[in-house]
Enzyme design. Structure first.
Site, mmCIF file in Angstrom:
data_model
loop_
_atom_site.group_PDB
_atom_site.id
_atom_site.type_symbol
_atom_site.label_atom_id
_atom_site.label_comp_id
_atom_site.label_asym_id
_atom_site.label_seq_id
_atom_site.Cartn_x
_atom_site.Cartn_y
_atom_site.Cartn_z
ATOM 1 N N SER B 15 0.864 -1.175 0.000
ATOM 2 C CA SER B 15 0.000 0.000 0.000
ATOM 3 C C SER B 15 0.902 1.226 0.000
ATOM 4 O O SER B 15 1.922 1.232 -0.700
ATOM 5 C CB SER B 15 -0.926 -0.081 1.220
ATOM 6 O OG SER B 15 -1.889 0.922 1.173
ATOM 7 N N HIS B 42 -3.135 -1.228 -3.069
ATOM 8 C CA HIS B 42 -4.331 -0.392 -2.977
ATOM 9 C C HIS B 42 -4.093 1.058 -2.629
ATOM 10 O O HIS B 42 -2.998 1.458 -2.286
ATOM 11 C CB HIS B 42 -5.417 -0.998 -2.117
ATOM 12 C CG HIS B 42 -5.014 -1.489 -0.769
ATOM 13 N ND1 HIS B 42 -4.623 -0.680 0.232
ATOM 14 C CD2 HIS B 42 -4.988 -2.757 -0.290
ATOM 15 C CE1 HIS B 42 -4.386 -1.417 1.305
ATOM 16 N NE2 HIS B 42 -4.575 -2.676 1.018
ATOM 17 N N ASP B 133 -4.001 -4.586 6.228
ATOM 18 C CA ASP B 133 -4.429 -5.509 5.176
ATOM 19 C C ASP B 133 -3.245 -6.356 4.726
ATOM 20 O O ASP B 133 -2.140 -5.833 4.558
ATOM 21 C CB ASP B 133 -4.992 -4.708 3.990
ATOM 22 C CG ASP B 133 -5.584 -5.620 2.927
ATOM 23 O OD1 ASP B 133 -5.957 -6.766 3.247
ATOM 24 O OD2 ASP B 133 -5.683 -5.169 1.762
#
Ligand SMILES: C[S@@+](CC[C@H](N)C(=O)[O-])C[C@H]1O[C@@H](n2cnc3c(N)ncnc32)[C@H](O)[C@@H]1O
Lengths: 273, 191
Positions: B15, B42, B133
């Site tokens: 990320s 992401h 995540d």
């Protein structure tokens, strides 16, 4: 919390559901189906797979809730604006040559896609001679769709999508705001019928100039996709259109030779003859 | 000559702060390496054009379509707005359901499906990021017999993501970018 479901366990669940309720999930894509079952168990606060199986075997209402949960219902109006732009510019003018235009939305969820189509048909002056058949296997979705009510909080996004798709009217003319709901104008809904149809088990029921089946194939494995493409082929008039979701493809289907590609990136195809 | 490795897939998640690291890793991939690489990134805009620009040469990065078969030597990037899952038969499934860790794609979801479908033949790598995540997913890959590496939190621009994985499993290897590169290279003894 259950973290993983083995292939054997998945087969057992599928067997129970098929045996008890007649729904066949055996050709759904395994990875996402497992994910759906795991998410549902979290949602229903079930700790063990055995509890899930027991509930399924004893409680039809529980089963209904589960099906509603595991079939993903996320949808939007004018989702993927460039797709709608193509429909407006390239597809609808061709459909205009038919005295009656028959359209099938397969896997229509709560109807947002269907109302979007109705708006475009209206703007093209074609709604009067259109018949829209909107189907889904999830009865709760269809009930919602039938009310013609969309949550008002999304209308801003939908208006944006609509404008991006080349829409030139005032989007708020198409609905009435009431508390937190947007009620789609009844006039737009007059030629739409919603009913239950399961792509796995149900058959051809009419002949269409356009079939939209967007973001449904991703839940199926290749075998099932193949079968449903055949069902669509048999449901299309010669030279009829088929539209899939942006990431879905006919490329991997043996049936692809029977279709011509109208627009590759936007997944618009046409039955050859 | 044939290159061999114990891995059938290399999955990389990252990320905030991971883009340049991914670019370095990809550039350093041995030319003869044919293990497919799957990237899940992401909260970054235009990842694919940005990465393709950073790499400037070598293998292009593709966004897979649903049910596409993963091919040797290809690099795939999870498309925006879908979870990217791998099936046991080596095809991709896209999943359009709820966000996980406020993200879609979520690294965890890809890693879970890879742990399930590939077991010990999976290598998972988790890089810099500002949320957790991917941590559970990486732990799952390791639990199912695969290998898991995190970028050293000391080196990572955002340490939360790699640190979360370290906290989940003692069997996850901690490496600096250079070490990750040598680890991958070491897997490719030509025989
Ligand atoms: C993600 S929604 C797609 C909604 C809409 N077409 C769109 O693209 O926004 C998927 C829908 O497919 C339906 N579905 C799943 N399996 C089906 C089947 N076997 N037959 C008919 N509909 C199905 C689900 O109930 C759900 O409403």
């Amino acid at each position: 919390m259950v973290e993983e479901i083995s292939n054997t366990e998945l087969q057992e669940l599928i067997f129970i559901i098929q045996h008890q309720y007649g729904y066949d999930f055996s050709d759904y894509a395994q990875a996402s189906l497992k994910r759906r079952f795991i998410r549902f168990m979290g949602h229903a606060q079930l700790e063990k797979l055995a509890e899930l199986k027991l509930q399924l075997q004893t409680d039809p209402d529980f089963f209904k809730k589960m099906v509603e949960y595991i079939t993903v219902n996320v949808t939007e109006m004018f989702r993927d604006p460039q797709f709608y732009q193509l429909l407006r510019d390239d597809v609808l003018p061709r459909l205009a040559t038919y005295p009656i235009i028959k359209i099938w939305h397969a896997g229509c969820a709560t109807g947002e896609e269907v109302y979007s189509m109705a708006i475009m048909l209206q703007e093209a002056g074609l709604l009067e001679r259109s018949r829209i058949y909107a189907t889904d296997m999830n009865a709760a979705n269809l009930e919602k769709a039938n009310t013609g009510i969309v949550p008002l909080r999304w209308m801003k996004d939908y208006t944006h999508n609509y404008i991006q798709s080349g829409g030139l009217h005032d989007f708020s003319d198409y609905y009435t705001a009431r508390y937190d709901s947007a009620i789609i104008n009844p006039a737009l809904r007059r030629n739409i019928i919603f009913f239950q149809h399961n792509l796995v088990t149900d058959h051809v029921f009419n002949e269409f100039q356009l079939i939209c089946c967007r973001n449904v194939f991703i839940y199926f494995n290749r075998t099932l996709q193949e079968r449903v493409v055949t069902l669509f082929y048999d449901s299309l008039a010669p030279r009829g259109y088929l539209a899939l979701g942006m990431k879905e493809s006919l490329l991997f289907s043996k049936e692809r030779k029977k279709f011509e590609v109208v627009n590759g990136p936007n997944k618009i195809f046409r039955r050859k003859y | 000559m044939h290159s061999s490795t114990r891995f059938d897939i290399i999955a990389i998640g990252g990320s905030a702060g991971s883009l340049s690291v991914v670019a370095r890793l990809l550039k350093a991939l041995p030319g003869e390496m044919d293990t497919p690489v799957v990237l899940i990134m992401h909260r970054l805009k235009n990842v694919s054009s940005e990465l393709n620009r950073l790499l400037a040469f070598g293998r292009p990065i593709q966004e897979p379509e649903d049910k596409e078969r993963m091919k040797a030597g290809h690099i795939y990037l999870a498309p925006q707005n879908y979870h990217l899952l791998l099936e046991a038969d080596g095809t991709f499934s896209l999943d359009y359901s709820e966000l996980v860790h406020y993200s879609r794609p979520a690294i965890d979801e890809s890693f879970y499906s890879i742990a399930d479908a590939y077991g010990k033949r999976a290598l998972g790598i988790l890089l810099s990021g500002a949320n957790a995540d991917g941590a559970e997913g990486l732990a799952r890959i390791v639990k199912n017999g695969g290998a898991g590496i995190v970028q050293d939190p000391m080196e990572a621009e955002f340490r939360i993501m790699p640190q979360a994985a370290i906290d989940m499993s003692a069997d996850i290897k901690i490496m600096k970018t250079d070490e990750i590169i040598s680890f991958i290279k070491d897997q490719y003894h030509t025989k």
